[in-house]
Structures are given as C-alpha cells and as structure tokens.
Design an enzyme around this catalytic site. Structure first.
Site, short mmCIF file in Angstrom:
data_model
loop_
_atom_site.label_atom_id
_atom_site.label_comp_id
_atom_site.label_asym_id
_atom_site.label_seq_id
_atom_site.Cartn_x
_atom_site.Cartn_y
_atom_site.Cartn_z
N HIS A 118 61.58 -23.64 19.25
CA HIS A 118 62.75 -22.94 18.73
C HIS A 118 63.19 -21.95 19.79
CE1 HIS A 118 59.05 -20.96 17.53
NE2 HIS A 118 59.69 -19.81 17.72
N HIS A 134 65.01 -18.38 20.42
CA HIS A 134 65.44 -17.12 19.81
C HIS A 134 66.77 -16.72 20.45
CE1 HIS A 134 61.41 -15.91 18.08
NE2 HIS A 134 61.02 -16.79 18.97
N ASP A 194 66.17 -15.08 11.72
CA ASP A 194 64.74 -14.79 11.78
C ASP A 194 64.38 -13.86 10.63
OD1 ASP A 194 62.48 -14.96 14.29
OD2 ASP A 194 62.12 -13.54 12.67
N ILE A 195 63.26 -14.14 9.98
CA ILE A 195 62.83 -13.36 8.82
C ILE A 195 62.38 -11.95 9.23
CG2 ILE A 195 60.35 -13.95 8.80
CD1 ILE A 195 60.70 -14.61 5.80
N ASN A 198 59.36 -19.01 23.41
CA ASN A 198 57.98 -18.60 23.61
C ASN A 198 57.11 -19.85 23.64
OD1 ASN A 198 58.65 -15.85 23.50
ND2 ASN A 198 58.50 -15.81 21.27
P1 AMP Z 1 57.58 -17.51 17.82
O1 AMP Z 1 56.67 -16.31 17.73
O2 AMP Z 1 58.34 -17.60 19.11
O3 AMP Z 1 56.84 -18.79 17.50
O4 AMP Z 1 58.70 -17.28 16.73
C1 AMP Z 1 58.52 -17.60 15.39
C2 AMP Z 1 59.54 -16.81 14.66
O5 AMP Z 1 59.70 -17.39 13.38
C3 AMP Z 1 59.17 -15.34 14.44
O6 AMP Z 1 60.15 -14.51 15.06
C4 AMP Z 1 59.14 -15.19 12.93
O7 AMP Z 1 59.65 -13.95 12.48
C5 AMP Z 1 60.01 -16.36 12.49
N1 AMP Z 1 59.75 -16.86 11.15
C6 AMP Z 1 58.55 -17.19 10.61
N2 AMP Z 1 58.71 -17.65 9.36
C7 AMP Z 1 60.04 -17.62 9.10
C8 AMP Z 1 60.84 -17.95 7.97
N3 AMP Z 1 60.31 -18.42 6.83
N4 AMP Z 1 62.17 -17.78 8.06
C9 AMP Z 1 62.72 -17.31 9.20
N5 AMP Z 1 62.02 -16.97 10.29
C10 AMP Z 1 60.70 -17.12 10.25
#
Ligand code: AMP
Length: 113
Positions: A100, A102, A30-31, A87
């Site tokens: 996805h 986590h 995760d970024i 989520n």
């Molecule tokens: P959600 O809020 O459950 O939809 O999770 C989306 C997740 O994607 C968040 O924790 C973000 O930090 C992560 N995210 C968004 N863009 C990227 C990216 N380019 N690379 C890795 N993680 C990302």
C-alpha cells in the site's frame, strides 16, 4: 495466503469507506492518520511487500502512483504537495503485508527518517 485486513475491507468483511476505486486499486482513509490527509492506495491484488514486485507485476506500481496523483488532486493537495511512501518489512515500519502507498499531505511534512 490468508486475506489481509485490506483485502477484507475491499470484500466488505470489515467496514471502511472506499474513497476511490478503479480497475486495479482502491483507497481508504488511514485509521490512524499522521497528517491531515492520510490515505492508503492499495492494489486489489494482495502482494505482501515491495520485495515481491517483479517483472510480472511491476505495472501495478504505476497504477498506484497514477491513482495517488488523481486522489491528491481530488483532495485539493496536489499543488501544495504531498508525500508517497511504501514501507517495506520491519525496518521500513510495515505492519500490513499487502502493499500500500501512504499518501500524506495537508501540512508541511518533516523529513525525519
Ligand atoms: P504500514 O505500517 O505501512 O504497513 O501501514 C499500515 C497502515 O494501515 C497503518 O498506517 C494503519 O494505521 C493502517 N490501518 C490498519 N488497519 C486499518 C483499517 N482497518 N482501516 C484503515 N487503515 C488501517
């Protein structure tokens, strides 16, 4: 449906390191990590939300969980423990509409809904 950011990562249109891949899913860090280990396990098929899981695609959830279990072991957190979270939509905090899971680990996680 437009390609999600995760689909673009998988297609190498956006840079990211794919840390795990099998026939059905891939995983990235995760970024914006909220735990020492924060990995996203993502199906290659773009399914917008958990509300879109049905009898035709339910098997993907098993593939995601099996991959997460494998990655947890690889990361050395399986024994101490970890949390798997999906989520869904606004109240669930979903921001990327491509399901996805986590994988959170590496510290004692607080249950704080
Ligand atoms: P959600 O809020 O459950 O939809 O999770 C989306 C997740 O994607 C968040 O924790 C973000 O930090 C992560 N995210 C968004 N863009 C990227 C990216 N380019 N690379 C890795 N993680 C990302």
């Amino acid at each position: 449906m437009a390609d999600s950011i995760f689909k673009k990562i998988y297609n190498k249109e956006i840079p990211s390191e794919i840390i795990y891949e099998d026939n059905f899913v891939f995983a990235i860090n995760d970024i914006n990590p909220i735990a020492p280990v924060h990995i996203l396990v993502i199906p290659k098929e773009q399914i917008p939300t958990i509300n879109d899981i049905n009898a035709d695609n339910e098997a993907i959830i098993g593939k995601i969980v099996l991959a997460a279990k494998h990655i947890a072991k690889q990361q050395g957190v399986a024994e101490n423990g970890y949390r798997l979270v999906f989520n869904c939509n606004a109240d669930g905090g979903q921001t990327v509409f491509h399901i996805h899971c986590h994988l959170l680990a590496g510290k004692k996680l607080i249950w704080n809904a």
